[in-house]
Design an enzyme around this catalytic site. Structure first.
Site, PDB file in Angstrom:
ATOM      1  N   HIS A 272       1.044  -1.231  -0.080  1.00  0.00           N
ATOM      2  CA  HIS A 272      -0.055   0.230   0.099  1.00  0.00           C
ATOM      3  C   HIS A 272       0.946   1.187   0.095  1.00  0.00           C
ATOM      4  O   HIS A 272       1.915   1.224   0.656  1.00  0.00           O
ATOM      5  CB  HIS A 272      -0.843   0.034   1.317  1.00  0.00           C
ATOM      6  CG  HIS A 272      -2.093   0.824   1.144  1.00  0.00           C
ATOM      7  ND1 HIS A 272      -2.019   2.272   1.177  1.00  0.00           N
ATOM      8  CD2 HIS A 272      -3.371   0.563   0.764  1.00  0.00           C
ATOM      9  CE1 HIS A 272      -3.465   2.857   1.070  1.00  0.00           C
ATOM     10  NE2 HIS A 272      -4.076   1.829   0.688  1.00  0.00           N
ATOM     11  N   ASP A 327      -7.902  -5.540   0.219  1.00  0.00           N
ATOM     12  CA  ASP A 327      -8.376  -6.800  -0.868  1.00  0.00           C
ATOM     13  C   ASP A 327      -7.971  -8.123  -0.591  1.00  0.00           C
ATOM     14  O   ASP A 327      -8.368  -8.855  -1.167  1.00  0.00           O
ATOM     15  CB  ASP A 327      -7.749  -6.198  -2.132  1.00  0.00           C
ATOM     16  CG  ASP A 327      -8.425  -4.937  -2.712  1.00  0.00           C
ATOM     17  OD1 ASP A 327      -9.684  -4.832  -2.253  1.00  0.00           O
ATOM     18  OD2 ASP A 327      -7.883  -4.059  -3.415  1.00  0.00           O
TER      19      ASP A 327
END
Ligand code: ACO
Length: 391
Positions: A272, A327
């Site tokens: 991320h 996710d």
């Protein structure tokens, strides 16, 4: 010749950060992330507390109003939101006709939302009050659109929305054609809450950029959908599930991940730009998956593979700040609800629609058009050569 704005950096030197890493693009009251400690809050309230105690409707109010509602405000808000669920019959038709081409549900969603704008006579009127109402309509109608896409791509007819049940119960009703259990409704609600907002990610940024020209809010939402669709953003949840299916058995994990990394390929659901620690949304989804695994053998199987990947990645990539993101475990939880992988990203959009709209309205309240610069790397001034003199 100056190739960048003289205001763009210290001492007139260009300031440039690839992918806008670390660049501040504005101010917002919606969301705070501390990536180092893996902390996330919507309007000051930690995500763990919202997932534990709140509902998607309440989170929608929170994000649009920057505060929690009173009991009465929430009742009125829900009534209004639920009343906007139905979409024009033409929208169902375009879902049916585009599904025939076998395109991805996110492409159908993008098209359907764009088409929806045609039926809004007030689409081009940008007043605060109207935009707020349009935002509520869009939240409700997008839920109907994604659930209908989910049915149509399976060769089924859309199921029309109910008016007197929660957003989550209604979505599952429209998708499955039967009312969900309380447990299913609550799990889906948590999924929507966790996806509702996430600061200035690629899709939200796209929405803010588009609306900063004072275009209509549908255009901004369509841009956001297009951005979310990509595998580096919301598309990763579907890729994770495909990866788990490909791996098949926990014993294959290490070889699979090693060979993917040796080819310099990314492992979906990891990494991320902002979190350099565990994404708190992934932690919540993992704990839900763990509870479900106790009673569901398929979830147990997916989770076993998922946890092995997680262990390998943290041991080998954790020092680089690469941890599971939202996710990674969401697909395992969604599959428990009987949702197929193609629908994972549309469900992300179903939750995120409120975050996009909250940012769009916030942008419009204190707008300045986005117009950054780019470093010119082409040739310096050269003369035009007539075509018959070019070699
Ligand atoms: N698997 C393996 N290596 C990774 C991964 C990953 N998932 N993510 C980052 N890295 C490595 C990169 O190879 C790079 O290594 P290097 O410095 O040796 O070249 C380093 O970590 C930095 O990665 P970048 O891609 O430059 O990081 P960036 O901040 O630009 O991208 C992103 C973040 C897009 C999320 C990236 O981590 C990624 O592609 N992850 C996989 C896709 C994914 O899960 N996306 C969902 C993100 S969450 C969301 O949008 C909802």
């Amino acid at each position: 010749m100056s190739y960048v704005s003289e205001k763009s950096g210290k001492d007139g030197k260009p300031s440039y950060s690839k992918g806008l890493e670390g660049v501040i693009i504005g101010e917002s009251k919606k969301c705070f992330i501390d990536g180092e400690r893996g902390y996330l809050a919507y309007v000051g309230i930690p995500i763990e507390q919202l997932a534990e105690n709140s509902t998607y409707e309440e989170v929608c109010f929170l994000l649009l109003h920057d505060r929690l509602p009173t009991e009465r405000e929430l009742r009125d808000f829900k009534k209004l939101l639920y009343s906007y669920r139905e979409v024009p019959s033409e929208v169902y038709s375009i879902i049916r006709s585009s599904a025939r081409y076998g395109v991805h549900p996110m492409a159908i969603l993008r098209l359907a939302v764009d088409y929806l704008s045609i039926f809004d006579e007030e689409a081009e009127i940008n007043t605060d009050n109207l935009n707020y109402i349009k935002a509520l309509r869009l939240i409700s109608k997008l839920h109907t659109i994604t659930a209908s896409i989910g049915r149509v791509i399976k060769g089924l007819e859309p199921v029309h929305p109910l008016e007197d049940v929660s957003m989550s119960a209604n979505w599952l009703w429209m998708y499955k054609g039967q009312k969900p259990s309380e447990e299913e409704e609550r799990i889906f609600d948590i999924i929507l809450i966790l996806h509702a907002e996430h600061e200035i990610n690629a899709s939200t940024f796209s929405a803010r950029v588009v609306v900063s020209s004072f275009t209509d809010i549908y255009s901004a939402v369509v841009a956001a959908i297009g951005s979310l669709k990509g595998p580096l953003h919301g598309g990763a949840n579907e890729d994770v599930m495909n990866m788990l299916s490909e791996i098949k058995d926990p014993s294959n994990v290490e070889q699979y991940v090693r060979s993917k990394l040796s080819r310099k390929e990314k492992i979906p659901g990891f990494g991320h730009r902002v979190y350099k620690n565990y994404d708190p949304r992934a932690a919540i989804l993992k704990s839900i998956a763990e509870k479900l695994a106790e009673k569901n053998s398929r979830v147990k199987h997916w989770l076993e593979i998922g946890k092995r990947i997680e262990k390998f990645m943290i041991e080998n990539m954790g020092q680089k700040g690469i941890y599971p993101n939202v996710d990674f475990f969401s697909g395992i939880v969604m599959s428990y609800l009987g949702i197929e992988p193609r629908m994972f990203t549309p469900i992300f959009a179903t939750g995120r629609i409120v975050g996009w709209l909250a940012h769009i309205l916030e942008q419009l309240k204190d707008n300045r058009i986005f117009r950054p610069r780019i470093i010119y790397t082409g040739p310096e001034e050269i003369n035009y050569v007539p075509i018959d003199q070019r070699s």
